[in-house]
Design an enzyme around this catalytic site. Structure first.
Site, mmCIF file in Angstrom:
data_model
loop_
_atom_site.group_PDB
_atom_site.id
_atom_site.type_symbol
_atom_site.label_atom_id
_atom_site.label_comp_id
_atom_site.label_asym_id
_atom_site.label_seq_id
_atom_site.Cartn_x
_atom_site.Cartn_y
_atom_site.Cartn_z
ATOM 1 N N LYS A 1 -0.109 12.226 -15.738
ATOM 2 C CA LYS A 1 0.054 13.166 -14.430
ATOM 3 C C LYS A 1 1.598 14.018 -13.982
ATOM 4 O O LYS A 1 2.272 12.512 -13.898
ATOM 5 C CB LYS A 1 -0.379 12.418 -13.240
ATOM 6 C CG LYS A 1 -1.522 13.353 -11.926
ATOM 7 C CD LYS A 1 -2.575 13.304 -12.554
ATOM 8 C CE LYS A 1 -3.854 14.785 -11.546
ATOM 9 N NZ LYS A 1 -4.791 14.708 -12.041
ATOM 10 N N ASN B 1 -16.732 24.454 -6.002
ATOM 11 C CA ASN B 1 -16.899 25.170 -7.106
ATOM 12 C C ASN B 1 -18.280 23.808 -8.179
ATOM 13 O O ASN B 1 -18.954 24.988 -9.209
ATOM 14 C CB ASN B 1 -15.763 24.417 -7.518
ATOM 15 C CG ASN B 1 -15.020 25.998 -7.347
ATOM 16 O OD1 ASN B 1 -15.366 26.918 -7.261
ATOM 17 N ND2 ASN B 1 -13.417 25.357 -7.279
HETATM 18 P P1 NAD Z 1 -14.205 22.120 -3.922
HETATM 19 O O1 NAD Z 1 -13.355 21.767 -2.770
HETATM 20 O O2 NAD Z 1 -14.584 23.471 -4.405
HETATM 21 O O3 NAD Z 1 -15.781 21.763 -3.044
HETATM 22 C C1 NAD Z 1 -16.075 20.317 -2.347
HETATM 23 C C2 NAD Z 1 -17.396 20.731 -1.400
HETATM 24 O O4 NAD Z 1 -17.094 19.607 -0.491
HETATM 25 C C3 NAD Z 1 -16.391 22.148 -0.397
HETATM 26 O O5 NAD Z 1 -17.913 23.166 -0.324
HETATM 27 C C4 NAD Z 1 -16.759 21.164 0.503
HETATM 28 O O6 NAD Z 1 -16.446 22.532 2.160
HETATM 29 C C5 NAD Z 1 -17.392 20.166 0.717
HETATM 30 N N1 NAD Z 1 -16.936 18.849 1.308
HETATM 31 C C6 NAD Z 1 -16.036 18.238 2.433
HETATM 32 N N2 NAD Z 1 -16.465 17.325 3.090
HETATM 33 C C7 NAD Z 1 -18.214 17.627 2.917
HETATM 34 C C8 NAD Z 1 -18.407 16.121 3.671
HETATM 35 N N3 NAD Z 1 -17.679 14.939 4.510
HETATM 36 N N4 NAD Z 1 -19.723 16.107 2.853
HETATM 37 C C9 NAD Z 1 -20.349 16.843 2.583
HETATM 38 N N5 NAD Z 1 -19.728 18.033 2.521
HETATM 39 C C10 NAD Z 1 -18.391 18.155 2.029
HETATM 40 O O7 NAD Z 1 -14.572 20.880 -5.008
HETATM 41 P P2 NAD Z 1 -15.137 20.642 -6.256
HETATM 42 O O8 NAD Z 1 -14.131 21.826 -7.320
HETATM 43 O O9 NAD Z 1 -16.149 20.911 -6.415
HETATM 44 O O10 NAD Z 1 -14.882 19.691 -6.517
HETATM 45 C C11 NAD Z 1 -15.630 18.504 -6.355
HETATM 46 C C12 NAD Z 1 -15.232 17.202 -6.360
HETATM 47 O O11 NAD Z 1 -15.330 17.056 -7.913
HETATM 48 C C13 NAD Z 1 -13.992 16.688 -5.948
HETATM 49 O O12 NAD Z 1 -13.896 15.047 -5.523
HETATM 50 C C14 NAD Z 1 -12.664 16.884 -7.693
HETATM 51 O O13 NAD Z 1 -11.747 15.885 -7.019
HETATM 52 C C15 NAD Z 1 -13.645 17.021 -8.993
HETATM 53 N N6 NAD Z 1 -13.848 17.017 -9.945
HETATM 54 C C16 NAD Z 1 -14.305 18.315 -9.719
HETATM 55 C C17 NAD Z 1 -13.642 18.931 -11.470
HETATM 56 C C18 NAD Z 1 -13.850 20.499 -11.534
HETATM 57 O O14 NAD Z 1 -13.898 20.821 -12.934
HETATM 58 N N7 NAD Z 1 -13.492 21.158 -10.228
HETATM 59 C C19 NAD Z 1 -13.343 17.528 -12.152
HETATM 60 C C20 NAD Z 1 -13.365 16.479 -11.836
HETATM 61 C C21 NAD Z 1 -14.214 16.450 -10.586
#
Ligand code: NAD
Length: 356
Positions: free
Chosen positions: A86, A187
């Site tokens: 990382k 996302n």
């Molecule tokens: P993102 O930022 O696109 O989406 C997060 C969503 O959560 C947003 O719509 C935000 O408004 C909402 N949010 C924030 N606080 C909140 C709360 N207290 N209650 C309800 N909703 C809330 O992020 P993402 O890319 O969709 O990733 C989501 C999670 O999955 C993260 O923890 C990320 O680390 C993990 N993750 C993502 C990926 C990936 O491919 N994008 C891969 C592995 C892990």
């Protein structure tokens, strides 16, 4: 390098026999970064680059050490021939990030000759990695190197993980008539909601963005609940897809679903919460096992290639989780502990083989 006066990285509480920790500086662009390679027994260390306004360099080091170790376990459990690493860049991404800074970061990555492969993470987007990629061949996750946005693949893995959990609990993975709470419709959460809806699940959603939940109401006929209430809703599955640390001594006794299976990273507030979930009879799909679809897409995509190999590897998340759940039952141990053990077993097997 001294971290605090009188201590070194070797004495750091998060140091776990990391193979290499590199402190990177480029005065002209203002770059200050740390690259940590935790374990490369399975292959070159793959892990994203995070940019964050850390209060101190010691905080940045803690993050680099912890996150790189996490990537070793995630890549091992996902069956990838990749180690864990990382990078963290110190500074506010909103004001300090420039193409020159990212290019300087790329030169440091290149200096490691492929021992570390970088990609995007919090505070870093595809465009930033493209700037780094001008200086290094060891950057992934750009349109030029693969499939672009990893979120749809993460969502596919979570979807398969939910089906594995339902099958384990009920003997059937049918989603029709099951109620699933999706917390966070970003996302990953949105792609997941689309898949669940298409298979007939009843959706309950929560997000702090009002426009998003309204769209989910209109698109999926979803019921909307307040963000702080999502974990309490009576349902078949709770899928946390927002931020981490949501499962704690306070929230676990309040959970309204017997299955927790979602994309969020670092869902457990403390290590103790793994045992706490199992004591409350909740089937927990360990976060780094169920959300590996994204890293799989970054690792296996080839420039101009199709996503066939990626999809088939992401689908394996289902098999991995099914055997993990079965082993947790037979050994009467929490699922998170079993995930760590399976990852360590693979590392030790391969490590022994390579040494032989
Ligand atoms: P993102 O930022 O696109 O989406 C997060 C969503 O959560 C947003 O719509 C935000 O408004 C909402 N949010 C924030 N606080 C909140 C709360 N207290 N209650 C309800 N909703 C809330 O992020 P993402 O890319 O969709 O990733 C989501 C999670 O999955 C993260 O923890 C990320 O680390 C993990 N993750 C993502 C990926 C990936 O491919 N994008 C891969 C592995 C892990």
């Amino acid at each position: 390098m001294s971290v605090e006066h009188g201590s070194t990285v070797f004495d750091h509480p998060a140091f776990d026999d990391h193979e290499q920790v590199m402190f990177c500086r480029d005065a002209a662009s203002g770059l200050k970064a740390i690259i940590a390679i935790h374990d490369s027994r399975l292959g070159p260390a793959l892990g994203g680059c995070r940019m964050w306004a850390y209060d101190t360099a010691a905080d940045a080091l803690t993050d680099a050490l912890r996150l790189s170790r996490g990537m070793t376990y995630k890549n091992a459990l996902a069956g990838l021939d990749l180690g864990g690493g990382k990078a963290v860049i110190i500074g506010d991404p909103g004001s300090r990030k420039t193409p020159e800074l990212m290019a300087a970061f790329g030169r440091h990555v290149e200096a490691l000759s492929g021992r570390y492969i970088t990609a995007e993470d919090v505070g870093i987007c595809t465009e930033d990695i493209e700037h780094a990629a001008r200086e290094t061949a060891h950057a992934r996750g750009t349109a030029a190197t693969g499939l672009g946005d990893p979120s749809p693949y993460t969502a596919l893995g979570v979807f398969e993980g939910i089906r594995a959990a339902l099958a384990h609990r009920h003997g059937t993975d049918r989603l029709a008539g099951r109620r699933v709470v999706v917390q966070g419709l970003g996302n990953v959460g949105w792609h997941l909601a689309e898949r669940l809806h298409a298979d007939g699940a009843e959706l309950v959603v929560a997000d702090i963005r009002r426009d998003t939940v309204k769209r989910a109401q209109a698109t999926f006929g979803a019921t909307v609940v307040a963000a702080g209430e999502a974990h309490r809703v009576e349902a078949d599955v709770f899928a946390p897809c927002a931020l981490g640390a949501g499962l704690s001594a306070r929230t676990i006794p309040e959970l309204g679903a017997p299955i927790v299976a979602g994309a969020a990273n670092n869902q457990l507030a403390t290590d103790e919460d793994d045992r706490r979930l199992s004591e409350h009879g909740i089937l927990y799909a360990p976060d780094y096992a169920i959300n590996a679809g994204g890293v799989i897409s970054i690792a296996l995509a080839t420039p101009g290639g199709t996503d066939e190999a990626v999809v088939s590897k992401v689908m394996e998340i289902r098999t991995t989780l099914s055997s993990l759940f079965a082993r947790a039952d037979s050994e009467k141990r929490p699922t998170g502990e079993i995930a760590d053990r399976i990852a360590r077993e693979r590392l030790e097997r391969t490590g022994t083989k390579r040494a032989a």
